[in-house]
Scaffold this active site. Sequence first.
Site, mmCIF file in Angstrom:
data_model
loop_
_atom_site.group_PDB
_atom_site.id
_atom_site.type_symbol
_atom_site.label_atom_id
_atom_site.label_comp_id
_atom_site.label_asym_id
_atom_site.label_seq_id
_atom_site.Cartn_x
_atom_site.Cartn_y
_atom_site.Cartn_z
ATOM 1 N N GLU A 337 0.809 -1.224 0.000
ATOM 2 C CA GLU A 337 0.000 0.000 0.000
ATOM 3 C C GLU A 337 0.839 1.270 0.000
ATOM 4 O O GLU A 337 0.549 2.222 0.725
ATOM 5 C CB GLU A 337 -0.955 -0.029 1.202
ATOM 6 C CG GLU A 337 -1.944 -1.177 1.111
ATOM 7 C CD GLU A 337 -2.895 -1.240 2.283
ATOM 8 O OE1 GLU A 337 -4.053 -1.571 2.068
ATOM 9 O OE2 GLU A 337 -2.450 -0.970 3.408
HETATM 10 N N1 IFG Z 1 -4.448 -3.996 4.425
HETATM 11 C C1 IFG Z 1 -3.222 -3.494 5.020
HETATM 12 C C2 IFG Z 1 -3.050 -3.735 6.513
HETATM 13 C C3 IFG Z 1 -4.369 -3.664 7.280
HETATM 14 C C4 IFG Z 1 -5.378 -4.574 6.611
HETATM 15 C C5 IFG Z 1 -6.651 -4.682 7.448
HETATM 16 C C6 IFG Z 1 -2.078 -5.503 4.213
HETATM 17 C C7 IFG Z 1 -0.818 -6.136 3.677
HETATM 18 C C8 IFG Z 1 -5.666 -4.051 5.238
HETATM 19 N N2 IFG Z 1 -2.069 -4.163 4.360
HETATM 20 O O1 IFG Z 1 -3.029 -6.201 4.492
HETATM 21 O O2 IFG Z 1 -2.154 -2.760 7.054
HETATM 22 O O3 IFG Z 1 -4.842 -2.352 7.377
HETATM 23 O O4 IFG Z 1 -7.471 -5.742 7.005
#
Ligand code: IFG
Length: 528
Positions: A337
């Site tokens: 992200e």
């Molecule tokens: N995606 C984000 C996490 C977390 C997650 C919550 C990943 C690799 C959503 N990154 O999963 O930091 O916020 O479900």
Amino acid sequence: MAVPRIRALLVVAVAVAAATGQATPAAAATAVAFSSVVPVPVSASATAGVSYPITSGTTIYTTPGSVAATDIATQLATLVRRSTGFAVPIVAADASPTDGIALLLSGAPATVGAEGYQLDVTATSIAIRANAPAGLFAGVQTLHQLLPVAVDSSTVQPGPWPVPGGHVVDYPRFEHRGAMLDVARHFFTVAQVQRYVDQIALYKLNYLHLHLSDDQGWRIAIASWPNLATYGGATAVGGDPGGYYTQADYSAIVAYAAARYVTIVPEIDMPGHTNAALASYAELNCDGVAPPRYTGTAVGFSSLCVPLPLTYVFIDQVLGEIAALTPGPYLHIGGDEASSTTPVDYRTFINQAQPIVAAHGKTVVGWHDIVNATPLPTTVAQYWGTTATNSAVAAAVAGGTKVIMSPANLTYLDMKYRNNTRLGQKWAGLIDVEKAYNWDPGNYLSGVTGAAVLGVEAPLWTETIRTTADIEFMAFPRLPAIAELGWSPFSTHDLTAFKVRLGAQGPRWRVMGINYYHSTQVSWPAGS
Ligand code: IFG
């Protein structure tokens, strides 16, 4: 002893317990079903009508001179002593024991490898044989699940303590069988993490990935950058209390996990998810201005300053200190992200960060976004997508990249069970037991099969998770499903049979005080 006498004994025991105000004994009189073990063993056969009674005379025998075997024996003895009141002495086995409980680093078939074991329970003895300590530990976890659930009581119970007779030969399908705990969105103490280690070890998981840094918190003291923990670790999501591990705390977690054959994988997420670090040191920011600390739950708004030379001094010193405290092979650098990092800068950063990890003697793990840079040949990608196809990951695998499977729609323990689940999120969909179990990590992602799959890992993100009870509500009963996918041969994969085994875990979780969700997809024994 004829059954009526056992029943008479139990009546007396309950009467005595009631009279003495002791908690009425959990169902200790009946042996656990030999078939209730999770993960299901490669091969297991019960010996009908046979059980081994653990009594005040029961001794644990271990391989002479093996500190590891003695440590494993001590963990078993401690558990049994606490709830039976028996002495359970530990002695070196001078020959092949014909009574008691033998934990031996000899006599196991070579086919079980380093993590497997052979377990035999007869009327007169229990023997666990392994080729290495990890296998002996795995065998003891199977034995633990075959002990009456009252053995997990924290106070002495009346017994009796029958162990069902049978024969097991067992070993894992995948080498990587992991859980992840996000200690950045909310902080969890050493004791809370160690409790989770106990629970994941019981299901033969062998890695615990700690998400130590994010926008909302930095959770490990770094001597060369002290503000990271003291300032960047002071807050949490929602303005909840922060916290951080001193390096002694982190080492205590590592040691506790190692004694349970769980390897810690520390994650410092970068270049995104870095607001806590950027807030702690103005000089790390491209504009020289530290942003405020963040207690919300948005993602993708932060980035280390890729053109800034200090950034690489920073990650070298941070990762160097963590590597020195981490006996395991992996350093996880996140990489997910990075919406506020340009694709060019992302590739530049990841390609500069990987050699820094390697220089500290560790292998890089990253969320699968890192395949958009140039993974080192040894770099491992952790797949967290929600689709069964990902061409960039498949291309990286074609180039030799190995993968840890964590599909968010199947393994993310912060996903709600149902729409009305109080805790958790649902961006990757609702996940109950059947969805968590009904897939094959080795044949899920197209182009990512067989030897390319190191194993599986179940992440628990903690934006909405604040307490041990919250952790347990989300992890149980889904984590044992992921654990079985990681350990058991896919030939044993059977949802109906699994749900029976899973239900049989409920009474023990109740005695252990695990705050599990009574999934409506499982029939739970009365009182569990
Ligand atoms: N995606 C984000 C996490 C977390 C997650 C919550 C990943 C690799 C959503 N990154 O999963 O930091 O916020 O479900």
